[in-house]
Write an enzyme that holds these catalytic residues in place. Structure first.
Site, PDB file in Angstrom:
ATOM      1  N   SER A  38       0.749  -1.028  -0.049  1.00 54.76           N
ATOM      2  CA  SER A  38       0.153   0.076   0.155  1.00 54.76           C
ATOM      3  C   SER A  38       1.025   1.212  -0.020  1.00 54.76           C
ATOM      4  O   SER A  38       1.856   1.335   0.503  1.00 54.76           O
ATOM      5  CB  SER A  38      -0.940   0.013   1.149  1.00 54.76           C
ATOM      6  OG  SER A  38      -1.462   1.164   1.632  1.00 54.76           O
ATOM      7  N   TYR A  67      -0.731   0.081  10.171  1.00 50.58           N
ATOM      8  CA  TYR A  67      -1.105  -0.524   8.866  1.00 50.58           C
ATOM      9  C   TYR A  67       0.175  -0.299   7.858  1.00 50.58           C
ATOM     10  O   TYR A  67       0.597  -1.354   7.120  1.00 50.58           O
ATOM     11  CB  TYR A  67      -2.209   0.004   8.290  1.00 50.58           C
ATOM     12  CG  TYR A  67      -2.683  -0.747   6.958  1.00 50.58           C
ATOM     13  CD1 TYR A  67      -3.056  -1.939   6.630  1.00 50.58           C
ATOM     14  CD2 TYR A  67      -2.543   0.515   5.884  1.00 50.58           C
ATOM     15  CE1 TYR A  67      -3.557  -2.192   5.436  1.00 50.58           C
ATOM     16  CE2 TYR A  67      -2.798  -0.144   4.495  1.00 50.58           C
ATOM     17  CZ  TYR A  67      -3.330  -1.479   4.272  1.00 50.58           C
ATOM     18  OH  TYR A  67      -3.659  -1.969   3.214  1.00 50.58           O
ATOM     19  N   LYS A 112       2.897  -3.246   6.451  1.00 52.52           N
ATOM     20  CA  LYS A 112       3.266  -3.519   4.907  1.00 52.52           C
ATOM     21  C   LYS A 112       4.554  -3.505   4.878  1.00 52.52           C
ATOM     22  O   LYS A 112       4.888  -4.108   3.974  1.00 52.52           O
ATOM     23  CB  LYS A 112       2.187  -2.591   4.302  1.00 52.52           C
ATOM     24  CG  LYS A 112       0.716  -2.971   4.308  1.00 52.52           C
ATOM     25  CD  LYS A 112       0.237  -4.218   3.571  1.00 52.52           C
ATOM     26  CE  LYS A 112      -0.914  -4.304   3.307  1.00 52.52           C
ATOM     27  NZ  LYS A 112      -1.528  -5.732   2.491  1.00 52.52           N
TER      28      LYS A 112
END
Length: 336
Positions: A125, A153, A157
């Site tokens: 992402s 998050y 990632k």
């Protein structure tokens, strides 16, 4: 050719699977089997399709069955999303980092036991980027920009990207990282991602429902339609490795091509495509926490690496909206 898709019944996973079925081939070989791993599967999803086999359960628990037969490629799409990772740190570590390590270990074990070298395509992402006080983001971001994520998050990632790169360096897997833009327009119900509103401010008004918009009109976004997203994942999965033209060089991730827009431009495009009554259903409803997360993400990208592999961004927001209308059979007074 046997392909495993984690998060296979999610939106991107389902779209990817449908495209694989439509093509029927992967890297020039016939697709013999597609194994979908997911905690849940909607009733009727891919029922009766001979090539499709669904294994339901927690990802870590389903991997032994998935790798009971040789796996040629894995599209690793399963993840906990941004806002829920901020609320529940342990969930993010388990669903994002620990699950990815389990996928890689399964592929590594297969190779060690004389099985095929699995291609593992990991959906990362743009949340890996963030503006750090010591290393502010440049106006335009590329794959060589230092990632300094500003969310759990994004950090998870980025950690997965680095582990995958090392597994590739060691020859355990053929790892490829695709950094997804915000995918819009997603059908169905909103999820817990901080970016969920990006699809919501188009999808809900078209369905006759008011849509809260938690950020200001000036907020910039990097978006990609589902069509471009799926095409990008498959291109990176299939492209030959090497240093020549049109080949995937090194172990750097590939940022999928981004269309840069403001929230205001999205609403204005909705107005142009579907009319005032539809666009007026977008209601400004500020949420400082969501806006802080979204503003930490870059919005302008150098698409050169993706373009060298034959990938281009969407034309404009109106085109993205029209694709959504076409794909889901939706009509408005202006499109009837």
């Amino acid at each position: 050719m046997r392909i495993v898709v984690t998060g296979g019944h999610g939106f991107v996973g389902s779209a990817l699977t449908s495209e694989l079925l439509r093509r029927g081939r992967f890297r020039g070989e016939a697709v013999d089997s597609i194994v979908l791993l997911d905690k849940v599967a909607p009733p009727g999803a891919f029922d009766g399709v001979p090539l499709i086999h669904t294994i339901r359960g927690e990802l870590v628990d389903t991997l032994p069955a998935a790798f009971a037969e040789p796996v040629d490629a894995v599209a690793h799409l399963a993840a906990a999303v941004s806002a829920e990772c901020e609320r529940d740190f342990d969930l993010g570590m388990r669903a994002n980092l620990a699950s990815t390590l389990a996928v890689l270990d399964a592929a590594r074990t297969q190779r060690a036991q004389g099985g095929p070298l699995a291609t593992v395509v990991f959906s990362s992402s743009v949340a890996v980027y963030g503006s750090d006080p010591a290393v502010p983001l440049p106006p335009v971001v590329s794959e060589t920009t230092l990632p300094t994520p500003q969310s759990s998050y994004g950090t998870q990632k980025l950690a997965c990207e680095q582990v995958l790169a090392d597994f590739t360096r060691k020859g355990f897997v053929d790892g490829r990282v695709v950094r997804l833009m915000t995918v819009a327009v997603r059908p169905g119900k909103p999820n817990a991602a901080a970016s969920a509103f990006v699809s919501g401010i188009i999808r809900e008004p078209l369905a006759g429902v008011e849509a809260p918009c938690p950020v200001g009109r000036d907020v910039q976004l990097a978006i990609a339609s589902p069509r471009r997203t799926v095409a990008g994942i498959l291109r990176i999965a299939e492209v030959e490795r090497g240093d020549g033209p049109g080949q995937l060089s090194g172990r750097l991730p590939v940022n999928l091509p981004a269309l840069t827009v403001t929230v205001g431009e999205m609403v204005d495009a909705l107005r142009a495509v579907a009319g005032d009554a539809v666009a007026d259903r977008v209601i400004h409803s500020p949420d400082p926490a969501i806006e802080a997360i979204v503003r930490s993400w870059p919005a302008r990208f150098d698409n050169a690496r993706a373009r060298a592999l034959g990938l281009e961004p969407d034309l404009d927001v109106a085109d993205v909206i029209r694709h959504y209308l076409d794909d889901h059979g939706i009509t408005t007074p202006r499109t009837q």
